[in-house]
Design a protein around this motif. Structure first.
Motif, PDB file in Angstrom:
ATOM      1  N   ALA A  62       0.849  -1.202   0.000  1.00  0.00           N
ATOM      2  CA  ALA A  62       0.000   0.000   0.000  1.00  0.00           C
ATOM      3  C   ALA A  62       0.879   1.245   0.000  1.00  0.00           C
ATOM      4  O   ALA A  62       1.948   1.264   0.616  1.00  0.00           O
ATOM      5  N   ALA A  70      -4.503   5.061   5.474  1.00  0.00           N
ATOM      6  CA  ALA A  70      -3.909   3.739   5.740  1.00  0.00           C
ATOM      7  C   ALA A  70      -4.862   2.887   6.581  1.00  0.00           C
ATOM      8  O   ALA A  70      -5.039   1.682   6.326  1.00  0.00           O
ATOM      9  N   ASP A  92       2.892  -1.911   4.160  1.00  0.00           N
ATOM     10  CA  ASP A  92       2.439  -0.527   4.025  1.00  0.00           C
ATOM     11  C   ASP A  92       3.650   0.398   3.892  1.00  0.00           C
ATOM     12  O   ASP A  92       4.450   0.518   4.814  1.00  0.00           O
ATOM     13  N   SER A 101       0.838   2.286  12.409  1.00  0.00           N
ATOM     14  CA  SER A 101       1.482   1.067  11.920  1.00  0.00           C
ATOM     15  C   SER A 101       1.243  -0.100  12.885  1.00  0.00           C
ATOM     16  O   SER A 101       0.948  -1.224  12.457  1.00  0.00           O
ATOM     17  N   GLU A 117       6.003  -2.601   7.838  1.00  0.00           N
ATOM     18  CA  GLU A 117       5.926  -1.191   7.440  1.00  0.00           C
ATOM     19  C   GLU A 117       7.194  -0.920   6.633  1.00  0.00           C
ATOM     20  O   GLU A 117       8.258  -1.453   6.971  1.00  0.00           O
TER      21      GLU A 117
END
Ligand SMILES: NC(=O)C1=CN([C@@H]2O[C@H](COP(=O)(O)OP(=O)(O)OC[C@H]3O[C@@H](n4cnc5c(N)ncnc54)[C@H](OP(=O)(O)O)[C@@H]3O)[C@@H](O)[C@H]2O)C=CC1
Ligand SMILES: O=CC(=O)O
Length: 293
Positions: A62, A70, A92, A101, A117
């Motif tokens: 993403a 998010a 992400d 996160s 992350e």
């Protein structure tokens, strides 16, 4: 390797294009679905929702604007969580805070999936050229699986350990970058108002110990008053805000960053949020603009 890609803004479009150009099979989704068509022309397939992308792909990346985006893509109806599970990894790469996160990480892991992350340093051009710096943290096995993709997207990836460390590193870097941009703006303004050539200032800076690619790239366009967005100012202000919150949590005084944040906020209030972050120069000059914050 097959990957899903959620978010086709300035960065996501360039990154997904790179993956396609390097032989990855990519299924894309974007909130404004029409933006997927350019990627389809390059060989991508489209998922109708984040959940359908995750259902199709074992790895989904993403690249979204901010913490709200998010979280929405993961937790909302038809979101990532509906299809994540054992054997599926979610990565992400958006710039968010550590708390966002961690929230995503916990939810993904509860469903049996893995999470990384991996925010990036580097803007539109490094994204197009596969020259990003990747700041990953979280599940190490997922990191290892993602190395072929990271090798295409970036010139270097760091694995920084536990979840949150990638987000924090990215915020520290962008806090420095935003403060430097304000300082450059003041320097250009001071040179101009005191009868010096701003271009000559840039030439002098570029030959000395504080030369850097950002001054070299952005300076000439700033002098021209040209702020075509590579890194939208609203995202830089979001990063300053999140970095200052990290400073609050850790009792770190950051008066320089706080002043820079005020200038970015002022720029947003003047409608410069969608311009490049170098448009903060307009605030320093005391001018302003028009449009959406
Ligand atoms: N541009 C840069 O130089 C860099 C940016 N970053 C970071 O990368 C991230 C993306 O940046 P960039 O590509 O420039 O940003 P853009 O504003 O160009 O793109 C933002 C993306 O997020 C999507 N989005 C926004 N809100 C939502 C929501 N509520 N639900 C679903 N999707 C949403 C947008 O969809 P839609 O098209 O529908 O609006 C779009 O795909 C940000 O976190 C930024 O801070 C990091 C390094 C460099
Ligand atoms: O986040 C922005 C960048 O240039 O890096």
């Amino acid at each position: 390797m097959e990957v899903g890609f959620l978010g086709l803004g300035i960065m996501g479009k360039a990154m997904a294009t790179n993956l396609l150009n390097h032989g990855f099979r990519v299924t894309v989704w974007n909130r404004t679905l029409a933006k997927c068509q350019e990627l389809v022309a390059l060989g991508a397939t489209v998922g109708e929702t984040p959940a359908s992308v995750v259902a199709k792909c074992n790895y989904t990346i993403a690249m979204l604007s901010d913490p709200a985006a998010a979280l929405s893509v993961v937790f909302d109806k038809n979101g990532v969580l509906e299809q994540i599970g054992s054997g599926k990894g979610y990565v992400d790469m958006s710039t968010v805070d550590a708390a966002t996160s961690s929230k995503i990480s916990e939810a993904v892991r509860q469903k049996g999936g893995t999470f990384l992350e991996a925010p990036v340093s580097g803007s539109k051009k490094p994204a197009e050229d596969g020259q990003l710096v990747i700041l990953a943290a979280g599940d190490k096995a997922l990191y290892d699986d993602m190395v072929p993709a990271f090798d295409v997207l970036g010139k270097k990836s760091f694995f920084l350990g536990e979840i949150g460390n990638g987000a924090k590193m990215k915020l520290v870097v962008n806090m420095i970058m935003g403060s430097m941009m304000n300082c450059l703006s003041e320097g250009l303004c001071l040179a101009d108002k005191s009868g010096l050539s701003p271009q000559t200032l840039l030439d002098v800076l570029d030959l000395g110990g504080i030369a850097n690619p950002m001054f070299k790239l952005k300076g000439p366009a700033m002098i021209q008053g040209s702020y075509n967005p590579a890194f939208p100012l609203k995202h830089q202000q979001k990063d300053m805000r999140l970095a200052l919150a990290l400073g609050d949590e850790n009792a770190v005084a950051m008066p320089v960053s706080a002043a820079a944040n005020e200038a970015f906020k002022k720029a947003r209030s003047l409608g410069l949020g969608d311009s490049d972050f170098s448009a903060v120069y307009e605030v320093v000059k005391g001018a302003g603009g028009s449009g959406q914050a």
